[in-house]
Design a protein around this motif. Structure first.
Motif, mmCIF file in Angstrom:
data_model
loop_
_atom_site.group_PDB
_atom_site.id
_atom_site.type_symbol
_atom_site.label_atom_id
_atom_site.label_comp_id
_atom_site.label_asym_id
_atom_site.label_seq_id
_atom_site.Cartn_x
_atom_site.Cartn_y
_atom_site.Cartn_z
ATOM 1 N N ARG A 1 -99.558 -51.029 45.490
ATOM 2 C CA ARG A 1 -100.174 -52.074 46.305
ATOM 3 C C ARG A 1 -100.601 -51.532 47.656
ATOM 4 O O ARG A 1 -101.723 -51.780 48.104
ATOM 5 C CB ARG A 1 -99.228 -53.250 46.506
ATOM 6 N N HIS B 1 -95.226 -60.412 37.133
ATOM 7 C CA HIS B 1 -95.783 -59.168 37.672
ATOM 8 C C HIS B 1 -96.158 -58.257 36.508
ATOM 9 O O HIS B 1 -95.338 -58.005 35.629
ATOM 10 C CB HIS B 1 -94.755 -58.463 38.552
ATOM 11 N N CYS C 1 -100.797 -56.613 39.092
ATOM 12 C CA CYS C 1 -101.299 -57.981 39.091
ATOM 13 C C CYS C 1 -100.099 -58.923 39.151
ATOM 14 O O CYS C 1 -99.116 -58.714 38.439
ATOM 15 C CB CYS C 1 -102.102 -58.233 37.814
ATOM 16 N N THR C 2 -100.197 -59.926 40.003
ATOM 17 C CA THR C 2 -99.139 -60.923 40.114
ATOM 18 C C THR C 2 -99.719 -62.311 39.912
ATOM 19 O O THR C 2 -100.708 -62.676 40.551
ATOM 20 C CB THR C 2 -98.454 -60.869 41.498
ATOM 21 N N LEU D 1 -103.468 -66.486 41.039
ATOM 22 C CA LEU D 1 -103.610 -65.042 40.907
ATOM 23 C C LEU D 1 -103.297 -64.513 42.305
ATOM 24 O O LEU D 1 -104.154 -64.530 43.191
ATOM 25 C CB LEU D 1 -105.014 -64.657 40.455
ATOM 26 N N GLN E 1 -102.215 -61.497 43.360
ATOM 27 C CA GLN E 1 -102.755 -60.182 43.713
ATOM 28 C C GLN E 1 -103.230 -59.453 42.467
ATOM 29 O O GLN E 1 -102.700 -59.633 41.379
ATOM 30 C CB GLN E 1 -101.744 -59.337 44.471
ATOM 31 N N LEU E 2 -104.254 -58.652 42.674
ATOM 32 C CA LEU E 2 -104.793 -57.761 41.655
ATOM 33 C C LEU E 2 -105.334 -56.555 42.402
ATOM 34 O O LEU E 2 -106.312 -56.673 43.150
ATOM 35 C CB LEU E 2 -105.913 -58.447 40.860
ATOM 36 N N TYR E 3 -104.663 -55.427 42.258
ATOM 37 C CA TYR E 3 -105.048 -54.209 42.969
ATOM 38 C C TYR E 3 -105.081 -53.034 42.004
ATOM 39 O O TYR E 3 -104.227 -52.937 41.117
ATOM 40 C CB TYR E 3 -104.046 -53.879 44.086
ATOM 41 N N ALA F 1 -109.446 -53.351 35.836
ATOM 42 C CA ALA F 1 -109.165 -54.623 36.519
ATOM 43 C C ALA F 1 -109.372 -55.790 35.558
ATOM 44 O O ALA F 1 -108.551 -56.709 35.504
ATOM 45 C CB ALA F 1 -110.044 -54.776 37.754
ATOM 46 N N LEU G 1 -106.533 -55.750 32.955
ATOM 47 C CA LEU G 1 -105.280 -56.198 33.565
ATOM 48 C C LEU G 1 -105.315 -57.708 33.790
ATOM 49 O O LEU G 1 -104.351 -58.422 33.477
ATOM 50 C CB LEU G 1 -105.063 -55.433 34.871
ATOM 51 N N LEU G 2 -106.424 -58.211 34.302
ATOM 52 C CA LEU G 2 -106.551 -59.647 34.527
ATOM 53 C C LEU G 2 -106.476 -60.421 33.213
ATOM 54 O O LEU G 2 -105.774 -61.432 33.123
ATOM 55 C CB LEU G 2 -107.857 -59.956 35.257
ATOM 56 N N TYR H 1 -114.501 -61.444 40.955
ATOM 57 C CA TYR H 1 -113.923 -62.738 40.583
ATOM 58 C C TYR H 1 -114.990 -63.720 40.117
ATOM 59 O O TYR H 1 -114.748 -64.498 39.185
ATOM 60 C CB TYR H 1 -113.101 -63.311 41.733
#
Length: 183
Positions: free
Chosen positions: A24, A67, A81-82, A105, A107-109, A120, A123-124, A149
């Protein structure tokens, strides 16, 4: 990221807290370097052990957070991703309008070398399948994230707020994705 790299997406465990936090911080430094002062990143690194402890606690709290992490064949974390129950306490404290949905959502890093690889989106989709509704907060000075997004079905809902002094009063806006029928 080389196309032949094997990537595994899985739920994080409390034992992953340090590598999760490190990903992160590295990812935030790359994503926000064009508008956040170095002091912001330095302050976060000064309290890195506290951040790790916070992640260990949050990861263990499976009732309010989910997470996820993407790792390569060597176990190196490429993305995180959280997904969180919502709204968050800080949103209530500020008296913000209720979000249109109750899942965030948070976080997504991705690490810089994994950006542009499609990870990304993978993961999403794993953490938040396309038919699930959710909302998120996006920094105004992060057009790359906003464009991503929008492609994922999120739309602006008109709410924006200052991030406060810890974040050097940067502004962010809320987006949400309505429930979509399963394909």
């Amino acid at each position: 990221m080389p196309p032949d790299r094997t990537v595994r997406i899985r739920r994080a465990t409390p034992g992953d807290a340090e590598s999760y936090a490190r990903c992160r911080e590295q990812s935030m430094a790359a994503a926000y370097a064009h508008f956040m002062p170095q002091e912001f990143f330095d302050r976060r690194l000064e309290r890195f052990d506290e951040l790790v402890a916070d992640y260990a606690r949050d990861i263990a709290d499976v009732d309010s957070h989910a997470h996820w992490m993407a790792t390569d064949e060597a176990g190196r974390v490429l993305g995180i991703c959280t997904i969180a129950a919502a709204p968050a306490q800080w949103e209530r404290d500020l008296g913000l309008p209720e979000p249109p949905v109750q899942r965030e959502l948070a976080q997504l890093y991705l690490t810089p070398d994994a950006q542009g690889s499609g990870l990304a989106q993978d993961l999403l989709r794993t953490a938040l399948p396309p038919e699930q509704e959710a909302y998120l907060w996006c920094m105004w000075k992060n057009p790359r994230a906003e464009a991503f997004y929008l492609r994922q079905g999120f739309v602006h809902d008109g709410v924006e707020v200052s991030c406060g002094p810890t974040w050097f009063d940067q502004r962010m806006f809320r987006m949400w994705r309505p429930r979509r029928p399963r394909a």
